[in-house]
Design a protein around this motif. Structure first.
Motif, PDB file in Angstrom:
ATOM      1  N   PRO A 176       5.675  25.177  24.198  1.00 45.38           N
ATOM      2  CA  PRO A 176       5.767  25.987  22.981  1.00 45.38           C
ATOM      3  C   PRO A 176       7.050  26.809  22.864  1.00 45.38           C
ATOM      4  CG  PRO A 176       4.205  26.956  24.516  1.00 45.38           C
ATOM      5  CD  PRO A 176       4.607  25.625  25.083  1.00 45.38           C
ATOM      6  N   ARG A 177       7.773  26.965  23.957  1.00 46.15           N
ATOM      7  CA  ARG A 177       9.003  27.753  23.889  1.00 46.15           C
ATOM      8  C   ARG A 177      10.238  26.891  23.629  1.00 46.15           C
ATOM      9  NH1 ARG A 177       8.653  32.742  27.834  1.00 46.15           N
ATOM     10  NH2 ARG A 177      10.867  32.315  27.789  1.00 46.15           N
ATOM     11  N   ALA A 178      10.053  25.589  23.518  1.00 39.78           N
ATOM     12  CA  ALA A 178      11.165  24.695  23.203  1.00 39.78           C
ATOM     13  C   ALA A 178      11.586  24.904  21.748  1.00 39.78           C
ATOM     14  CB  ALA A 178      10.763  23.238  23.420  1.00 39.78           C
ATOM     15  N   VAL A 179      12.888  24.852  21.519  1.00 39.78           N
ATOM     16  CA  VAL A 179      13.439  25.001  20.177  1.00 39.78           C
ATOM     17  C   VAL A 179      14.200  23.725  19.832  1.00 39.78           C
ATOM     18  CG1 VAL A 179      15.006  26.324  18.706  1.00 39.78           C
ATOM     19  CG2 VAL A 179      13.648  27.498  20.459  1.00 39.78           C
ATOM     20  N   LEU A 180      13.806  23.095  18.737  1.00 38.06           N
ATOM     21  CA  LEU A 180      14.512  21.897  18.295  1.00 38.06           C
ATOM     22  C   LEU A 180      15.842  22.325  17.686  1.00 38.06           C
ATOM     23  CD1 LEU A 180      11.632  19.859  16.624  1.00 38.06           C
ATOM     24  CD2 LEU A 180      12.407  19.826  18.998  1.00 38.06           C
ATOM     25  N   ARG A 181      16.926  21.782  18.196  1.00 39.97           N
ATOM     26  CA  ARG A 181      18.260  22.121  17.703  1.00 39.97           C
ATOM     27  C   ARG A 181      18.819  21.050  16.775  1.00 39.97           C
ATOM     28  NH1 ARG A 181      18.463  27.349  17.994  1.00 39.97           N
ATOM     29  NH2 ARG A 181      18.224  28.150  20.107  1.00 39.97           N
ATOM     30  N   ARG A 182      18.394  19.805  16.985  1.00 38.28           N
ATOM     31  CA  ARG A 182      18.890  18.715  16.142  1.00 38.28           C
ATOM     32  C   ARG A 182      17.872  17.583  16.170  1.00 38.28           C
ATOM     33  NH1 ARG A 182      22.193  14.039  16.863  1.00 38.28           N
ATOM     34  NH2 ARG A 182      23.462  13.632  15.035  1.00 38.28           N
ATOM     35  N   VAL A 183      17.563  17.074  14.995  1.00 36.14           N
ATOM     36  CA  VAL A 183      16.701  15.904  14.871  1.00 36.14           C
ATOM     37  C   VAL A 183      17.451  14.908  13.987  1.00 36.14           C
ATOM     38  CG1 VAL A 183      14.491  14.999  14.060  1.00 36.14           C
ATOM     39  CG2 VAL A 183      14.597  17.294  15.077  1.00 36.14           C
ATOM     40  N   ALA A 184      17.770  13.760  14.539  1.00 33.67           N
ATOM     41  CA  ALA A 184      18.497  12.716  13.807  1.00 33.67           C
ATOM     42  C   ALA A 184      17.687  11.431  13.903  1.00 33.67           C
ATOM     43  CB  ALA A 184      19.892  12.516  14.397  1.00 33.67           C
ATOM     44  N   ILE A 185      16.985  11.098  12.814  1.00 30.71           N
ATOM     45  CA  ILE A 185      16.119   9.919  12.834  1.00 30.71           C
ATOM     46  C   ILE A 185      16.485   8.965  11.711  1.00 30.71           C
ATOM     47  CG2 ILE A 185      14.198  11.088  13.958  1.00 30.71           C
ATOM     48  CD1 ILE A 185      12.844  11.259  11.181  1.00 30.71           C
ATOM     49  N   ARG A 186      16.078   7.722  11.915  1.00 27.32           N
ATOM     50  CA  ARG A 186      16.264   6.687  10.902  1.00 27.32           C
ATOM     51  C   ARG A 186      14.950   5.918  10.781  1.00 27.32           C
ATOM     52  NH1 ARG A 186      21.404   3.010  10.853  1.00 27.32           N
ATOM     53  NH2 ARG A 186      21.910   4.460   9.212  1.00 27.32           N
ATOM     54  N   LEU A 187      14.539   5.667   9.549  1.00 27.51           N
ATOM     55  CA  LEU A 187      13.309   4.908   9.323  1.00 27.51           C
ATOM     56  C   LEU A 187      13.590   3.416   9.303  1.00 27.51           C
ATOM     57  CD1 LEU A 187      11.413   6.927   6.573  1.00 27.51           C
ATOM     58  CD2 LEU A 187      11.167   7.026   9.053  1.00 27.51           C
ATOM     59  N   GLY A 188      12.582   2.667   9.725  1.00 26.92           N
ATOM     60  CA  GLY A 188      12.637   1.206   9.694  1.00 26.92           C
ATOM     61  C   GLY A 188      11.398   0.668   9.005  1.00 26.92           C
ATOM     62  N   ALA A 189      10.524   0.025   9.763  1.00 23.71           N
ATOM     63  CA  ALA A 189       9.302  -0.567   9.222  1.00 23.71           C
ATOM     64  C   ALA A 189       8.374   0.527   8.700  1.00 23.71           C
ATOM     65  CB  ALA A 189       8.585  -1.364  10.313  1.00 23.71           C
ATOM     66  N   PRO A 190       7.821   0.367   7.502  1.00 25.43           N
ATOM     67  CA  PRO A 190       6.938   1.397   6.945  1.00 25.43           C
ATOM     68  C   PRO A 190       5.669   1.611   7.777  1.00 25.43           C
ATOM     69  CG  PRO A 190       7.581  -0.210   5.270  1.00 25.43           C
ATOM     70  CD  PRO A 190       8.018  -0.759   6.593  1.00 25.43           C
ATOM     71  N   ASN A 191       5.156   2.822   7.716  1.00 22.22           N
ATOM     72  CA  ASN A 191       3.843   3.143   8.294  1.00 22.22           C
ATOM     73  C   ASN A 191       2.812   3.036   7.178  1.00 22.22           C
ATOM     74  OD1 ASN A 191       4.004   3.664  11.038  1.00 22.22           O
ATOM     75  ND2 ASN A 191       4.461   5.830  10.795  1.00 22.22           N
ATOM     76  N   TYR A 192       1.952   2.015   7.272  1.00 24.28           N
ATOM     77  CA  TYR A 192       0.895   1.810   6.284  1.00 24.28           C
ATOM     78  C   TYR A 192      -0.448   2.261   6.852  1.00 24.28           C
ATOM     79  CZ  TYR A 192       4.164  -1.285   3.806  1.00 24.28           C
ATOM     80  OH  TYR A 192       5.249  -1.802   3.141  1.00 24.28           O
ATOM     81  N   PRO A 193      -1.391   2.609   5.980  1.00 26.94           N
ATOM     82  CA  PRO A 193      -2.728   2.988   6.454  1.00 26.94           C
ATOM     83  C   PRO A 193      -3.358   1.868   7.272  1.00 26.94           C
ATOM     84  CG  PRO A 193      -2.537   3.340   4.069  1.00 26.94           C
ATOM     85  CD  PRO A 193      -1.291   2.626   4.520  1.00 26.94           C
ATOM     86  N   GLY A 194      -4.071   2.277   8.314  1.00 23.55           N
ATOM     87  CA  GLY A 194      -4.776   1.323   9.161  1.00 23.55           C
ATOM     88  C   GLY A 194      -3.994   0.899  10.390  1.00 23.55           C
ATOM     89  N   ASP A 195      -2.726   1.274  10.460  1.00 25.08           N
ATOM     90  CA  ASP A 195      -1.905   0.928  11.617  1.00 25.08           C
ATOM     91  C   ASP A 195      -1.905   2.105  12.595  1.00 25.08           C
ATOM     92  OD1 ASP A 195      -0.186  -0.515  13.259  1.00 25.08           O
ATOM     93  OD2 ASP A 195       1.276  -0.921  11.677  1.00 25.08           O
ATOM     94  N   THR A 196      -1.246   1.941  13.711  1.00 27.17           N
ATOM     95  CA  THR A 196      -1.054   3.014  14.687  1.00 27.17           C
ATOM     96  C   THR A 196       0.431   3.078  15.002  1.00 27.17           C
ATOM     97  OG1 THR A 196      -3.230   2.688  15.669  1.00 27.17           O
ATOM     98  CG2 THR A 196      -1.596   3.820  17.025  1.00 27.17           C
ATOM     99  N   ASP A 198       0.864  -1.183   0.000  1.00 24.75           N
ATOM    100  CA  ASP A 198       0.000   0.000   0.000  1.00 24.75           C
ATOM    101  C   ASP A 198       0.902   1.235   0.000  1.00 24.75           C
ATOM    102  OD1 ASP A 198      -2.251   1.679   0.181  1.00 24.75           O
ATOM    103  OD2 ASP A 198      -3.160   0.501   1.794  1.00 24.75           O
ATOM    104  N   VAL A 199       0.291   2.409  -0.001  1.00 16.49           N
ATOM    105  CA  VAL A 199       1.064   3.637   0.156  1.00 16.49           C
ATOM    106  C   VAL A 199       1.695   3.619   1.548  1.00 16.49           C
ATOM    107  CG1 VAL A 199      -0.353   4.997  -1.433  1.00 16.49           C
ATOM    108  CG2 VAL A 199      -0.930   4.969   1.005  1.00 16.49           C
ATOM    109  N   PHE A 200       2.760   4.404   1.731  1.00 18.34           N
ATOM    110  CA  PHE A 200       3.400   4.466   3.045  1.00 18.34           C
ATOM    111  C   PHE A 200       3.890   5.878   3.318  1.00 18.34           C
ATOM    112  CE2 PHE A 200       6.400   2.831  -0.066  1.00 18.34           C
ATOM    113  CZ  PHE A 200       7.509   3.642   0.095  1.00 18.34           C
ATOM    114  N   MET A 201       4.045   6.174   4.610  1.00 21.29           N
ATOM    115  CA  MET A 201       4.413   7.509   5.075  1.00 21.29           C
ATOM    116  C   MET A 201       5.839   7.867   4.656  1.00 21.29           C
ATOM    117  SD  MET A 201       4.227   8.880   9.007  1.00 21.29           S
ATOM    118  CE  MET A 201       2.438   8.778   9.055  1.00 21.29           C
ATOM    119  N   ASN A 202       6.031   9.138   4.290  1.00 23.74           N
ATOM    120  CA  ASN A 202       7.374   9.596   3.938  1.00 23.74           C
ATOM    121  C   ASN A 202       8.132  10.084   5.171  1.00 23.74           C
ATOM    122  OD1 ASN A 202       6.374  12.186   4.420  1.00 23.74           O
ATOM    123  ND2 ASN A 202       6.847  12.972   2.398  1.00 23.74           N
ATOM    124  N   ILE A 203       9.436  10.218   5.043  1.00 22.58           N
ATOM    125  CA  ILE A 203      10.282  10.585   6.178  1.00 22.58           C
ATOM    126  C   ILE A 203       9.992  12.002   6.669  1.00 22.58           C
ATOM    127  CG2 ILE A 203      12.231  11.390   4.785  1.00 22.58           C
ATOM    128  CD1 ILE A 203      14.054  10.073   6.980  1.00 22.58           C
TER     129      ILE A 203
END
Length: 127
Positions: A68-88, A46-51
């Motif tokens: 709301p006053r927090a500032v993200l300075r660095r986000v370092a993520i890695r994808l694994g199993a796809p997110n498909y519709p109907g899942d959580t 099926d379709v899957f979520m993008n990074i």
């Protein structure tokens, strides 16, 4: 906030609308993010979520907790199993470092088939 603290889990229903809207909002027009038939032709069930959508959801998770006053300075993520519709996808976080007003949080986003996203977010928290 101290090392070892955990953030409350956040459950995100993975809907077809969320997947397609996230792809459009991030200008990711790859067919695997909006056309189920073409995604299947390319070997996906099926379709899957993008990074970029995942990245935004991770950022939201952290700033919802830190405020709301927090500032993200660095986000370092890695994808694994796809997110498909109907899942959580359930996001969880653990504080791994704190220095002055800077906090590092280890993030895991799991769905029904495994870990969709893992990584760390570094944020600066205002006093």
């Amino acid at each position: 906030m101290k090392v070892g603290d955990t953030l409350p889990p956040l459950e995100i229903p993975v809907t077809r609308t969320l997947i397609v809207a996230g792809a459009i909002a991030s200008r990711d027009y790859q067919d695997v993010h909006h056309d189920a038939e073409l995604a299947r032709e390319k070997g996906s069930p099926d379709v899957f979520m993008n990074i970029l959508t995942t990245n935004g959801l991770v950022g939201r998770y952290v700033t919802d907790h830190l405020g709301p006053r927090a500032v993200l300075r660095r986000v370092a993520i890695r994808l694994g199993a796809p997110n498909y519709p109907g899942d959580t996808m359930t996001l969880t976080g653990t504080v791994t470092a704190v220095q002055d007003r800077t906090v590092e949080i280890r993030i895991v986003g799991a769905n029904g088939i495994g870990h969709h996203v893992t990584g760390t977010v570094t944020a600066e928290v205002s006093a």
